[in-house]
Design an enzyme around this catalytic site. Structure first.
Site, short mmCIF file in Angstrom:
data_model
loop_
_atom_site.label_atom_id
_atom_site.label_comp_id
_atom_site.label_asym_id
_atom_site.label_seq_id
_atom_site.Cartn_x
_atom_site.Cartn_y
_atom_site.Cartn_z
CD GLU A 199 -10.29 6.49 0.94
OE1 GLU A 199 -9.11 6.42 0.56
OE2 GLU A 199 -10.65 7.06 1.99
CB VAL A 200 -9.08 2.11 -4.91
CG1 VAL A 200 -8.70 1.64 -6.31
CG2 VAL A 200 -8.09 3.16 -4.43
CG HIS B 205 -8.56 -2.74 -2.66
ND1 HIS B 205 -9.49 -2.01 -3.37
CD2 HIS B 205 -8.44 -2.11 -1.46
CE1 HIS B 205 -9.90 -0.99 -2.64
NE2 HIS B 205 -9.29 -1.04 -1.47
CG MET B 206 -7.82 -9.10 1.53
SD MET B 206 -7.98 -10.89 1.53
CE MET B 206 -6.41 -11.37 0.82
CG HIS B 207 -6.76 -2.91 2.90
ND1 HIS B 207 -6.05 -1.75 2.75
CD2 HIS B 207 -7.98 -2.66 2.36
CE1 HIS B 207 -6.80 -0.83 2.16
NE2 HIS B 207 -7.98 -1.36 1.91
CG ASP C 265 -2.07 0.98 1.09
OD1 ASP C 265 -3.22 0.53 0.94
OD2 ASP C 265 -1.82 2.22 1.13
CB ILE C 266 0.77 4.32 -2.07
CG1 ILE C 266 1.85 5.24 -2.63
CG2 ILE C 266 -0.49 5.11 -1.70
CD1 ILE C 266 1.51 5.82 -3.99
CG ASN D 210 -12.29 -0.94 3.69
OD1 ASN D 210 -12.72 -1.41 4.75
ND2 ASN D 210 -11.11 -0.34 3.62
#
Ligand code: 5GP
Ligand code: ZN
Length: 116
Positions: A94-95, A99-101, A30-31, A86
């Site tokens: 948000e994106v 995606h899975m964090h 993640d950035i 999310n």
């Protein structure tokens, strides 16, 4: 999806600190990491969110979950981790590319949700 930021990462059009790739998924740091370990795992094919998946997506969803533990272990979270997806407005996504964090590190990540 021409303008999707994660599709651009899949196509190599914008850089990412990639940690894993196979035929179905890509994983990268993640950035803006929220914990010492913070990796995103995404399907290579554009899926907007977990609210958009169909039974045809089961292989890629399974792969995302199945690789989580090896990514966590390899990147500083050997004693467990948290996987977060999310989803949509209520989920705070948000994106708009699924995606899975994977978040973790040496210390516990804390309560699941901030109390409201
Ligand atoms: P969300 O809130 O949608 O679940 O999480 C989106 C995540 O994507 C955030 O943690 C954010 O830091 C990360 N992110 C947004 N843009 C980029 C980018 O261009 N590169 C990387 N590596 N991560 C990004
Ligand atoms: Zn996309």
């Amino acid at each position: 999806m021409d303008n999707c930021i994660f599709c651009k990462i899949v196509r190599g059009e914008i850089p990412a600190r990639q940690v894993y790739e196979d035929e179905l998924v890509l994983a990268f740091h993640d950035i803006q990491p929220q914990r010492p370990t913070h990796i995103l795992v995404i399907p290579k094919r554009h899926i907007a969110s977990l609210a958009e998946v169909t039974s045809a997506d089961e292989p890629v969803l399974g792969r995302m979950l199945a690789i989580a533990q090896q990514l966590a272990r390899a990147h500083g979270s050997a004693d467990g981790f948290r996987a977060i997806i999310n989803t949509g407005r209520v989920g705070g996504q948000e994106v708009p590319h699924l995606h899975m964090h994977i978040v973790g590190g040496p210390d516990p990540v804390g309560p699941m949700l901030k109390k409201i």
